[in-house]
Design an enzyme around this catalytic site. Sequence first.
Site, PDB file in Angstrom:
ATOM      1  CD  GLU A 199      -9.609   2.498  18.181  1.00 11.47           C
ATOM      2  OE1 GLU A 199      -8.540   2.765  18.117  1.00 11.47           O
ATOM      3  OE2 GLU A 199     -10.342   3.112  18.683  1.00 11.47           O
ATOM      4  NE  ARG A 212     -10.793   1.713  24.417  1.00 15.12           N
ATOM      5  CZ  ARG A 212     -11.641   2.268  23.459  1.00 15.12           C
ATOM      6  NH1 ARG A 212     -11.638   2.011  22.054  1.00 15.12           N
ATOM      7  NH2 ARG A 212     -12.513   3.105  23.899  1.00 15.12           N
TER       8      ARG A 212
END
Length: 428
Positions: free
Chosen positions: A350, A391
Amino acid sequence: MLDITLIRTNPAYVLAALAKRAVHVDIDAFLRLDADLRRVRGEVERLRGDRRAVSGRIAQQQRANQAVEDLRTKAKTVTERLAAAEQRLAELQRAHRAFLAPLPNLPDDEVPAGGKENNKVIRTVGQPPRFTFEPKDHVDLARTLGLVDYQRGAKLAGSGFWIYLGQGAQLEWALLNYFTETHLRDGYEFVLPPHLLTYAAGYTAGQFPKFADEVFTVRHGEEGPEQFLLPTAETALVNLHRGETLAGSELPKKYFAYTPSYRKEAGGYRTAERGTLRGHQFNKVEMFQFTRPEDSVVAHEELLAKAEELVAGLGLHYRVTRLAAQDTTAAMAKTYDVEVWLPSVGAYVEVSSVSNARDYQARRGSIRYQPSQGKTALVHTLNASGLATSRLLPALLEQRQRADGTVPVPEALGKWMPCEVMAPPPAR
């Protein structure tokens, strides 16, 4: 906070909605408490009226030189009864709040019960990269390209911290500039909030009291963290209009903020969460909206489209997932996750959660608006990461890597980067 009127009028619906989150409460006991609270509140108001009436009669008779001894005795009795009723009211109010404060938001009707196993992929965009060579993972790529120093980060601050170096720091800042430029273009107002927040801010956001142990506390108070490091800019942005009544013509209000996010992240750092995938401090740009209730569904889709636009603009393969009830943050009624593909772990991670809290946070923070006609009403609040960088960097490195170990810079970041291709630094 949940709507007390809904609990009173449709307790079965509330119980069923909470059960989707595996939350079970004694609603009958609460309704008895609620009835006692309303009864005692009425008694307090009546006794206050009696006290005012007796005080008025005493003053009237004193002006007329009439005896007031009996009235003084009555006033004392009323005052004593009022003090006892007010003490009982305070006890009931504390119990009432103690029941309501930890309860999560009710998931929307279309949000399924259960946890991650019931999350639903809404769409997948692009294709996973196919390599004709043995690809490296993001940790090795970041090291060989000289972008991240994990060892010195741990030396400075402990496990779960890292240092961006050289082109790594420039890449990080280029991502933040890319997000900022896009949000400004779309009419969002830029906010740089404090990184230290008060208990009231955490309570309004729905993180306190239940999740008070999950933040980095700077100063403890009687209720919990009196001052803490914000875990996300959402916690600050939702409090911008706490205790205010906005004009309906002002809505929607659209903000975005850049802050580091500070999180304890207990129990993390598995093999699949190496490098910058999970840490105690990471950079994030957060989008936020205050809307009229009838506009929040459209606002939710707008925020999701913006998060997707940012990921697509970086040329990354990703998917959109609607979360099941137990995987949805406690304060939110509905959440979509935007997830990027990470080849090294063979999974999606995510990079943006796009959520609608409806009136849950507004009720906790007394955030209302005045329509052109009628009574004031609670606003709806929505948030979306736009985006988290820790991320994105692994996904950029892994999805865009070449056989020679170099990684081309996404075109969207070109104006802020000194090179078109990131290559290992020359040997010294």
